[in-house]
Write an enzyme that holds these catalytic residues in place. Structure first.
Site, PDB file in Angstrom:
ATOM      1  N   GLU A  99       0.789  -1.362  -0.052  1.00 12.55           N
ATOM      2  CA  GLU A  99       0.065  -0.223  -0.087  1.00 12.55           C
ATOM      3  C   GLU A  99       0.870   1.097   0.046  1.00 12.55           C
ATOM      4  O   GLU A  99       1.838   1.378   0.531  1.00 12.55           O
ATOM      5  CB  GLU A  99      -0.957   0.110   1.224  1.00 12.55           C
ATOM      6  CG  GLU A  99      -1.928  -1.069   1.346  1.00 12.55           C
ATOM      7  CD  GLU A  99      -2.536  -1.001   2.428  1.00 12.55           C
ATOM      8  OE1 GLU A  99      -3.301  -2.079   2.743  1.00 12.55           O
ATOM      9  OE2 GLU A  99      -2.370  -0.020   3.470  1.00 12.55           O
ATOM     10  N   CYS A 112       3.166   8.308   1.376  1.00 12.39           N
ATOM     11  CA  CYS A 112       3.894   7.419   2.376  1.00 12.39           C
ATOM     12  C   CYS A 112       3.966   6.144   1.570  1.00 12.39           C
ATOM     13  O   CYS A 112       3.197   5.528   1.078  1.00 12.39           O
ATOM     14  CB  CYS A 112       2.986   7.327   3.346  1.00 12.39           C
ATOM     15  SG  CYS A 112       3.282   5.909   4.535  1.00 12.39           S
ATOM     16  N   CYS A 119       6.228  -7.313   7.359  1.00 10.22           N
ATOM     17  CA  CYS A 119       6.994  -6.701   8.271  1.00 10.22           C
ATOM     18  C   CYS A 119       7.553  -7.669   9.424  1.00 10.22           C
ATOM     19  O   CYS A 119       6.703  -8.520   9.904  1.00 10.22           O
ATOM     20  CB  CYS A 119       6.675  -5.572   9.035  1.00 10.22           C
ATOM     21  SG  CYS A 119       7.907  -4.596   9.879  1.00 10.22           S
ATOM     22  N   CYS A 123       5.157  -5.273  15.535  1.00 11.41           N
ATOM     23  CA  CYS A 123       4.548  -4.338  16.606  1.00 11.41           C
ATOM     24  C   CYS A 123       2.965  -4.756  16.774  1.00 11.41           C
ATOM     25  O   CYS A 123       2.098  -5.045  15.892  1.00 11.41           O
ATOM     26  CB  CYS A 123       4.642  -3.033  16.003  1.00 11.41           C
ATOM     27  SG  CYS A 123       6.285  -2.429  15.787  1.00 11.41           S
ATOM     28  N   CYS A 126      -0.122  -3.002  15.065  1.00 12.69           N
ATOM     29  CA  CYS A 126       0.012  -2.741  13.680  1.00 12.69           C
ATOM     30  C   CYS A 126      -0.650  -3.920  12.853  1.00 12.69           C
ATOM     31  O   CYS A 126      -0.062  -5.073  12.920  1.00 12.69           O
ATOM     32  CB  CYS A 126       1.600  -2.379  13.303  1.00 12.69           C
ATOM     33  SG  CYS A 126       1.914  -2.533  11.672  1.00 12.69           S
ATOM     34  N   GLY A 164       6.409  -2.205   6.510  1.00 16.82           N
ATOM     35  CA  GLY A 164       8.088  -2.654   6.577  1.00 16.82           C
ATOM     36  C   GLY A 164       8.784  -1.745   7.467  1.00 16.82           C
ATOM     37  O   GLY A 164       8.265  -0.723   7.664  1.00 16.82           O
ATOM     38  N   GLU A 165       9.961  -2.022   7.743  1.00 16.51           N
ATOM     39  CA  GLU A 165      10.975  -1.281   8.537  1.00 16.51           C
ATOM     40  C   GLU A 165      12.114  -1.008   7.589  1.00 16.51           C
ATOM     41  O   GLU A 165      12.781  -2.129   6.986  1.00 16.51           O
ATOM     42  CB  GLU A 165      11.387  -2.388   9.547  1.00 16.51           C
ATOM     43  CG  GLU A 165      12.824  -2.063  10.213  1.00 16.51           C
ATOM     44  CD  GLU A 165      12.608  -0.680  10.864  1.00 16.51           C
ATOM     45  OE1 GLU A 165      11.782  -0.243  11.626  1.00 16.51           O
ATOM     46  OE2 GLU A 165      13.579   0.016  10.610  1.00 16.51           O
ATOM     47  N   SER A 196      11.499   6.392   8.634  1.00  8.58           N
ATOM     48  CA  SER A 196      10.887   5.933  10.065  1.00  8.58           C
ATOM     49  C   SER A 196      11.866   4.652  10.362  1.00  8.58           C
ATOM     50  O   SER A 196      12.421   3.893   9.471  1.00  8.58           O
ATOM     51  CB  SER A 196       9.375   5.613  10.110  1.00  8.58           C
ATOM     52  OG  SER A 196       9.179   4.637   9.378  1.00  8.58           O
ATOM     53  N   SER A 218       9.804   5.404  15.908  1.00  7.37           N
ATOM     54  CA  SER A 218       8.721   4.789  16.705  1.00  7.37           C
ATOM     55  C   SER A 218       8.910   4.691  18.053  1.00  7.37           C
ATOM     56  O   SER A 218       9.729   3.800  18.386  1.00  7.37           O
ATOM     57  CB  SER A 218       8.150   3.603  15.889  1.00  7.37           C
ATOM     58  OG  SER A 218       8.054   4.002  14.576  1.00  7.37           O
ATOM     59  N   HIS A 220       6.501   5.187  21.276  1.00  6.65           N
ATOM     60  CA  HIS A 220       5.157   4.830  21.766  1.00  6.65           C
ATOM     61  C   HIS A 220       5.242   4.588  23.278  1.00  6.65           C
ATOM     62  O   HIS A 220       4.158   4.391  23.745  1.00  6.65           O
ATOM     63  CB  HIS A 220       4.797   3.456  20.829  1.00  6.65           C
ATOM     64  CG  HIS A 220       4.738   3.828  19.424  1.00  6.65           C
ATOM     65  ND1 HIS A 220       4.356   4.974  18.837  1.00  6.65           N
ATOM     66  CD2 HIS A 220       5.504   3.108  18.452  1.00  6.65           C
ATOM     67  CE1 HIS A 220       4.185   4.848  17.348  1.00  6.65           C
ATOM     68  NE2 HIS A 220       5.069   3.568  17.149  1.00  6.65           N
ATOM     69  N   HIS A 294      -5.670   4.693  15.101  1.00  5.12           N
ATOM     70  CA  HIS A 294      -6.816   4.524  14.020  1.00  5.12           C
ATOM     71  C   HIS A 294      -7.119   2.866  14.558  1.00  5.12           C
ATOM     72  O   HIS A 294      -6.457   2.111  14.361  1.00  5.12           O
ATOM     73  CB  HIS A 294      -6.397   4.345  12.695  1.00  5.12           C
ATOM     74  CG  HIS A 294      -6.163   5.579  12.007  1.00  5.12           C
ATOM     75  ND1 HIS A 294      -6.143   5.926  10.634  1.00  5.12           N
ATOM     76  CD2 HIS A 294      -5.907   6.832  12.607  1.00  5.12           C
ATOM     77  CE1 HIS A 294      -6.023   7.116  10.440  1.00  5.12           C
ATOM     78  NE2 HIS A 294      -5.702   7.740  11.475  1.00  5.12           N
ATOM     79  N   CYS A 337      -2.436   1.119   7.151  1.00  3.35           N
ATOM     80  CA  CYS A 337      -2.318   0.159   7.930  1.00  3.35           C
ATOM     81  C   CYS A 337      -1.952  -1.301   7.422  1.00  3.35           C
ATOM     82  O   CYS A 337      -1.868  -2.225   8.100  1.00  3.35           O
ATOM     83  CB  CYS A 337      -3.696   0.188   8.641  1.00  3.35           C
ATOM     84  SG  CYS A 337      -4.971  -0.799   7.612  1.00  3.35           S
TER      85      CYS A 337
HETATM   86 FE1  SF4 Z   1       6.513  -3.038  10.982  1.00  2.44          FE
HETATM   87 FE2  SF4 Z   1       6.195  -0.479  11.286  1.00  2.44          FE
HETATM   88 FE3  SF4 Z   1       4.091  -2.149  11.869  1.00  2.44          FE
HETATM   89 FE4  SF4 Z   1       5.987  -1.986  13.340  1.00  2.44          FE
HETATM   90  S1  SF4 Z   1       4.423  -0.563  13.030  1.00  2.44           S
HETATM   91  S2  SF4 Z   1       5.167  -4.061  12.477  1.00  2.44           S
HETATM   92  S3  SF4 Z   1       7.891  -1.558  12.302  1.00  2.44           S
HETATM   93  S4  SF4 Z   1       5.125  -1.803   9.762  1.00  2.44           S
END
Ligand code: SF4
Length: 348
Positions: A99, A112, A119, A123, A126, A164-165, A196, A218, A220, A294, A337
């Site tokens: 996406e 974005c 990923c 998290c 997510c 993804g990271e 990010s 990130s 949090h 969200h 998302c």
């Molecule tokens: Fe991966 Fe980002 Fe989702 Fe964490 S928030 S699982 S780093 S996509």
């Protein structure tokens, strides 16, 4: 895509020079190909009219441009658009999707982009993280999200905050950034790009050394034990280690460091969390973006109240940290998302 040809999109000038040398094309053809690919963003070899017919025919045989239109687009009532792209199959052969979200805001157009299929970071809040990892995107796949949307000419900023990271696919992320920022590419300032990370320390260090783009970490939750319950990577790379690295760099110039802080009701939105955040970030010139969560299917987390967010934001600002509440965009299409990509994968 399953094409075995070389994808030209994402190639550097040096790589194209090597390709031209290998194929017996003149060295200057590499610069011409760069111009067509990036400055003129053509999507076919035929459009490269200052290359000889023979050169174009040879390129057709061995390469493709690497451009693919999105297969779906959802439009939010606030103008945000979520595009769905098909990308290469994962190692198990299943078709994958990613996406990309376009966010218009007055004169600004922010995109974005995703950098991986799924990923590994897991998290808990997510949707992408809950779908597991299905492979890295190539530099061509990352750039295609930018080059193949109708709003290409309106883009002012790119954020690598989709699926993804980025530090887990760093070679391809850096290759895509080279195209965006080099004079043989789009020639953008790196300060129009934000990348990010959850804070994979070795990758982040390499990224900080090799790029001038803005960075968004990130965070949090400032408490290690609480952060671990929502971000498993806290175990391998504790936030204290991430901050120790960041404090070695100068953030008073044009390059910015920001921290993303998604607000979850009753989990991280107390003023004691704000106070701990102030303590943790002491000595680092930075900003904090508070993000309204969200709500999405299959997550037990809830959005903080507007009052709790305002108080948290005020506390940080009163204690010397620039803090803003990020405007919520595209909530009705669940922007960024990973849900749409996951649904498509299951349906195929
Ligand atoms: Fe991966 Fe980002 Fe989702 Fe964490 S928030 S699982 S780093 S996509």
């Amino acid at each position: 895509m399953t094409d075995t040809k070389i994808e030209l999109l994402g190639s550097s000038l040096t790589e194209l020079q090597a390709l031209c040398a290998q194929e017996g094309l003149p060295k200057f053809a590499a610069k011409q190909i760069c111009d067509w690919l990036y400055a003129k963003h053509v999507d076919s070899m035929d459009a490269m009219t200052n290359l000889s017919l023979k050169a174009r025919a040879r390129l057709e045989e061995i390469a493709s441009i690497g451009r693919h239109d999105p297969i779906n687009c959802m439009v939010s009532k606030d103008g945000t658009k979520k595009y769905l792209f098909e990308v290469a199959s994962s190692t198990d052969g299943t078709q994958q999707y990613v996406e990309t979200v376009f966010i218009p805001d007055g004169d600004r157009g922010t995109l974005c982009v995703s950098c991986q299929m799924g990923c590994k970071m897991g998290c808990r809040f997510c949707v992408t993280g809950q779908q597991g990892f299905h492979g890295n995107l190539s530099a061509a796949d990352i750039l295609n999200q930018i080059f193949s949307i109708p709003e290409f000419d309106r883009l002012t900023n790119i954020v690598y905050m989709g699926m993804g990271e980025p530090m887990d696919n760093l070679d391809n992320v850096l290759a895509s950034i080279a195209v965006l920022t080099s004079d043989w590419g789009l020639g953008w300032s790196p300060h129009r790009i934000t990348v990010s990370s959850v804070g994979i320390v070795p990758g982040l260090k390499r990224f900080l050394d090799e790029s001038q783009c803005h960075v968004a970490v990130s965070l949090h939750n400032p408490y290690p034990a609480e952060r671990l319950t929502i971000m498993p990577m806290q175990k391998a790379y504790p936030i204290a280690q991430v901050l120790a690295l960041l404090k070695q760099y100068d953030w008073h110039g044009q390059r910015r460091i920001s921290f993303e802080y998604t607000m979850f009701r009753g989990l991280n939105d107390d003023l004691k969390h704000a106070a701990e955040l102030v303590r943790l970030l002491k000595g680092l010139f930075c900003r904090v973006n508070l993000i309204r969560f969200h709500s999405s299917p299959n997550t037990p987390y809830q959005t903080s109240s507007p009052k709790a967010m305002d108080q948290f934001c005020q506390y940080l600002n009163d204690h010397g940290i620039i803090c803003t509440i990020r405007a919520s965009r595209g909530e009705d299409i669940m922007a960024a998302c990973g849900l749409l990509a996951g649904q498509n994968r299951q349906n195929n």
